[in-house]
Design a protein around this motif. Structure first.
Motif, PDB file in Angstrom:
ATOM      1  N   ARG A 228      -8.317  -6.009 -10.798  1.00 46.92           N
ATOM      2  CA  ARG A 228      -7.962  -6.603  -9.513  1.00 46.92           C
ATOM      3  C   ARG A 228      -8.416  -5.707  -8.354  1.00 46.92           C
ATOM      4  O   ARG A 228      -8.490  -4.484  -8.500  1.00 46.92           O
ATOM      5  CB  ARG A 228      -6.452  -6.828  -9.415  1.00 46.92           C
ATOM      6  N   THR A 229      -8.661  -6.321  -7.214  1.00 45.57           N
ATOM      7  CA  THR A 229      -9.024  -5.572  -6.020  1.00 45.57           C
ATOM      8  C   THR A 229      -7.929  -4.565  -5.668  1.00 45.57           C
ATOM      9  O   THR A 229      -6.751  -4.912  -5.627  1.00 45.57           O
ATOM     10  CB  THR A 229      -9.243  -6.534  -4.836  1.00 45.57           C
ATOM     11  N   HIS A 230      -8.328  -3.296  -5.441  1.00 47.85           N
ATOM     12  CA  HIS A 230      -7.411  -2.222  -5.058  1.00 47.85           C
ATOM     13  C   HIS A 230      -6.332  -1.968  -6.113  1.00 47.85           C
ATOM     14  O   HIS A 230      -5.265  -1.429  -5.788  1.00 47.85           O
ATOM     15  CB  HIS A 230      -6.731  -2.523  -3.716  1.00 47.85           C
ATOM     16  N   GLN A 231      -6.585  -2.336  -7.357  1.00 45.26           N
ATOM     17  CA  GLN A 231      -5.523  -2.299  -8.364  1.00 45.26           C
ATOM     18  C   GLN A 231      -4.879  -0.928  -8.501  1.00 45.26           C
ATOM     19  O   GLN A 231      -3.644  -0.804  -8.472  1.00 45.26           O
ATOM     20  CB  GLN A 231      -6.062  -2.761  -9.724  1.00 45.26           C
ATOM     21  N   ILE A 232      -5.678   0.116  -8.698  1.00 48.74           N
ATOM     22  CA  ILE A 232      -5.117   1.453  -8.888  1.00 48.74           C
ATOM     23  C   ILE A 232      -4.342   1.877  -7.649  1.00 48.74           C
ATOM     24  O   ILE A 232      -3.228   2.413  -7.741  1.00 48.74           O
ATOM     25  CB  ILE A 232      -6.237   2.465  -9.208  1.00 48.74           C
ATOM     26  N   ARG A 233      -4.904   1.616  -6.478  1.00 47.92           N
ATOM     27  CA  ARG A 233      -4.276   2.038  -5.229  1.00 47.92           C
ATOM     28  C   ARG A 233      -2.934   1.336  -5.019  1.00 47.92           C
ATOM     29  O   ARG A 233      -1.927   1.966  -4.643  1.00 47.92           O
ATOM     30  CB  ARG A 233      -5.234   1.762  -4.067  1.00 47.92           C
ATOM     31  N   VAL A 234      -2.893   0.038  -5.257  1.00 45.25           N
ATOM     32  CA  VAL A 234      -1.656  -0.729  -5.080  1.00 45.25           C
ATOM     33  C   VAL A 234      -0.612  -0.326  -6.116  1.00 45.25           C
ATOM     34  O   VAL A 234       0.569  -0.127  -5.798  1.00 45.25           O
ATOM     35  CB  VAL A 234      -1.945  -2.239  -5.160  1.00 45.25           C
ATOM     36  N   HIS A 235      -1.032  -0.191  -7.375  1.00 41.65           N
ATOM     37  CA  HIS A 235      -0.088   0.145  -8.438  1.00 41.65           C
ATOM     38  C   HIS A 235       0.527   1.530  -8.233  1.00 41.65           C
ATOM     39  O   HIS A 235       1.752   1.706  -8.369  1.00 41.65           O
ATOM     40  CB  HIS A 235      -0.785   0.069  -9.790  1.00 41.65           C
ATOM     41  N   LEU A 236      -0.296   2.526  -7.914  1.00 45.61           N
ATOM     42  CA  LEU A 236       0.246   3.871  -7.730  1.00 45.61           C
ATOM     43  C   LEU A 236       1.166   3.931  -6.516  1.00 45.61           C
ATOM     44  O   LEU A 236       2.212   4.598  -6.547  1.00 45.61           O
ATOM     45  CB  LEU A 236      -0.900   4.876  -7.607  1.00 45.61           C
ATOM     46  N   ALA A 237       0.803   3.227  -5.453  1.00 46.65           N
ATOM     47  CA  ALA A 237       1.683   3.187  -4.285  1.00 46.65           C
ATOM     48  C   ALA A 237       3.010   2.516  -4.616  1.00 46.65           C
ATOM     49  O   ALA A 237       4.070   2.900  -4.098  1.00 46.65           O
ATOM     50  CB  ALA A 237       0.988   2.460  -3.140  1.00 46.65           C
ATOM     51  N   SER A 238       2.982   1.536  -5.520  1.00 46.66           N
ATOM     52  CA  SER A 238       4.191   0.776  -5.844  1.00 46.66           C
ATOM     53  C   SER A 238       5.223   1.604  -6.603  1.00 46.66           C
ATOM     54  O   SER A 238       6.401   1.249  -6.629  1.00 46.66           O
ATOM     55  CB  SER A 238       3.829  -0.469  -6.668  1.00 46.66           C
ATOM     56  N   ILE A 239       4.790   2.704  -7.234  1.00 46.26           N
ATOM     57  CA  ILE A 239       5.742   3.565  -7.949  1.00 46.26           C
ATOM     58  C   ILE A 239       6.036   4.830  -7.156  1.00 46.26           C
ATOM     59  O   ILE A 239       6.576   5.802  -7.685  1.00 46.26           O
ATOM     60  CB  ILE A 239       5.236   3.920  -9.367  1.00 46.26           C
ATOM     61  N   GLY A 240       5.676   4.810  -5.870  1.00 42.45           N
ATOM     62  CA  GLY A 240       5.998   5.931  -4.998  1.00 42.45           C
ATOM     63  C   GLY A 240       5.030   7.081  -5.041  1.00 42.45           C
ATOM     64  O   GLY A 240       5.333   8.178  -4.559  1.00 42.45           O
ATOM     65  N   HIS A 241       3.832   6.863  -5.601  1.00 41.67           N
ATOM     66  CA  HIS A 241       2.826   7.919  -5.690  1.00 41.67           C
ATOM     67  C   HIS A 241       1.477   7.399  -5.188  1.00 41.67           C
ATOM     68  O   HIS A 241       0.522   7.236  -5.955  1.00 41.67           O
ATOM     69  CB  HIS A 241       2.695   8.414  -7.134  1.00 41.67           C
ATOM     70  N   PRO A 242       1.373   7.115  -3.891  1.00 42.89           N
ATOM     71  CA  PRO A 242       0.106   6.594  -3.365  1.00 42.89           C
ATOM     72  C   PRO A 242      -1.022   7.611  -3.486  1.00 42.89           C
ATOM     73  O   PRO A 242      -0.785   8.825  -3.526  1.00 42.89           O
ATOM     74  CB  PRO A 242       0.433   6.305  -1.902  1.00 42.89           C
ATOM     75  N   VAL A 243      -2.236   7.116  -3.552  1.00 43.53           N
ATOM     76  CA  VAL A 243      -3.408   7.990  -3.640  1.00 43.53           C
ATOM     77  C   VAL A 243      -3.563   8.745  -2.326  1.00 43.53           C
ATOM     78  O   VAL A 243      -3.468   8.171  -1.233  1.00 43.53           O
ATOM     79  CB  VAL A 243      -4.679   7.173  -3.935  1.00 43.53           C
ATOM     80  N   VAL A 244      -3.794  10.041  -2.425  1.00 44.80           N
ATOM     81  CA  VAL A 244      -3.999  10.868  -1.232  1.00 44.80           C
ATOM     82  C   VAL A 244      -5.190  10.326  -0.433  1.00 44.80           C
ATOM     83  O   VAL A 244      -6.242  10.012  -0.991  1.00 44.80           O
ATOM     84  CB  VAL A 244      -4.244  12.336  -1.633  1.00 44.80           C
ATOM     85  N   GLY A 245      -4.998  10.227   0.873  1.00 46.81           N
ATOM     86  CA  GLY A 245      -6.080   9.795   1.741  1.00 46.81           C
ATOM     87  C   GLY A 245      -6.302   8.304   1.796  1.00 46.81           C
ATOM     88  O   GLY A 245      -7.306   7.855   2.355  1.00 46.81           O
ATOM     89  N   ASP A 246      -5.393   7.511   1.235  1.00 51.42           N
ATOM     90  CA  ASP A 246      -5.574   6.067   1.243  1.00 51.42           C
ATOM     91  C   ASP A 246      -5.260   5.508   2.633  1.00 51.42           C
ATOM     92  O   ASP A 246      -4.117   5.597   3.095  1.00 51.42           O
ATOM     93  CB  ASP A 246      -4.658   5.408   0.207  1.00 51.42           C
ATOM     94  N   PRO A 247      -6.243   4.921   3.310  1.00 50.72           N
ATOM     95  CA  PRO A 247      -6.013   4.442   4.673  1.00 50.72           C
ATOM     96  C   PRO A 247      -5.182   3.159   4.741  1.00 50.72           C
ATOM     97  O   PRO A 247      -4.726   2.794   5.819  1.00 50.72           O
ATOM     98  CB  PRO A 247      -7.433   4.199   5.196  1.00 50.72           C
TER      99      PRO A 247
END
Length: 284
Positions: A228-247
């Motif tokens: 899915r589009t942005h899958q890793i970014r959305v999933h990691l943010a959803s568990i309270g660990h967003p990717v560093v530098g994600d705008p």
């Protein structure tokens, strides 16, 4: 365009039809053209679809370029291309962060596809997009070099037979490996973003393996069961660990998104060779 492919020494004896349909995954439309136009040869001799092919046979296919719609793109700068793997059928390159995969407007020249067009143009070859990486994401990305192999690689991707692994630095101390199984849908309020939406979203599964935990961040490696589009970014943010530098999915300002396509692995559709390509880890 003609393509000659020598079957590997371990090739089982099968019909040409089986080779094209079940082993090489050549689409029905292309098989139809090859058969009706008699555009297939085995060891320089015409061959019919019911005839057998064997190990070490050389299969030659003629593809009519007019059968495919190729969208010409302007040449960029071939000096920007870092090749990780290349043969006559496909190429894997290392995309820099901040570079779009392909142009959205005809006059764009600063995308990876533009640069790759310039690189391959010197050999009278063309790149065809197999998959994409977000503009902010760096790392290994696969392109086809012919309209013959493009739909084959596309089908391998759909069937999850092209394995991709991503390296990421996330905020916080993530101490345990986990599987994130949360449906992802569009954000109605921001067309750029995706959100967790169990009611309207599509199935999305990410496997997260913790590599190292630092004082304020963690280094993880992620693989996808879905794309899915942005899958890793959305999933990691959803568990309270967003990717560093994600705008899009965190508020802290950093110089770049700490997400890197680290590895691509697949069986070569023609040689059946195991191809494993690693892009050196991202630097943040």
């Amino acid at each position: 365009m003609e393509y000659s492919i020598t079957l590997p020494t371990f090739q089982k004896t099968i019909t040409l039809r089986e080779l094209l349909e079940t082993q090489w995954l050549v689409p029905r439309k292309v098989r139809h053209f090859l058969r009706t136009r008699k555009n297939v040869w085995c060891n320089h001799q015409p061959i019919k679809f019911h005839e057998m092919v064997h190990a070490n046979d050389m299969i030659t296919l003629r593809i009519e370029e007019d059968d495919y719609n190729y969208q010409t793109v302007k040449a960029g700068s071939k000096e920007n291309i870092e090749v990780l793997y290349e043969d006559e059928h496909l190429i894997v390159v290392n995309k820099a962060s901040g570079v779009k995969t392909h142009p959205n407007q005809p006059d764009e020249t600063a995308t990876l596809l533009n640069d790759l067009s310039a690189y391959l143009g010197k050999k009278n070859e063309r790149p065809y997009v197999v998959h994409r990486l977000d503009k902010e994401t760096s790392g290994a990305i696969l392109f086809a070099k012919s309209p013959l192999v493009l739909p084959i690689l596309g089908r391998l991707l759909e069937e999850k037979k092209i394995y991709r692994n991503y390296q990421a630095i996330v905020w916080g101390k993530l101490t345990q490996d986990c599987t994130i199984d949360k449906r992802i849908g569009r954000d109605r309020h921001d067309k750029r973003k995706r959100i967790i939406s169990e009611r309207q979203g599509k199935t999305a599964i990410t496997y997260v393996k913790v590599h190292q935990v630092y004082k304020q961040t963690s280094e993880v490696y992620c693989s996808l069961a879905t794309g899915r589009t942005h899958q890793i970014r959305v999933h990691l943010a959803s568990i309270g660990h967003p990717v560093v530098g994600d705008p899009l999915y965190q508020n802290k300002e950093e110089k770049r998104l700490a997400l890197h396509a680290y590895k691509i692995k697949f069986l070569h559709p023609f040689t059946q060779e195991q191809i494993e390509v690693i892009a050196k880890p991202g630097l943040w």
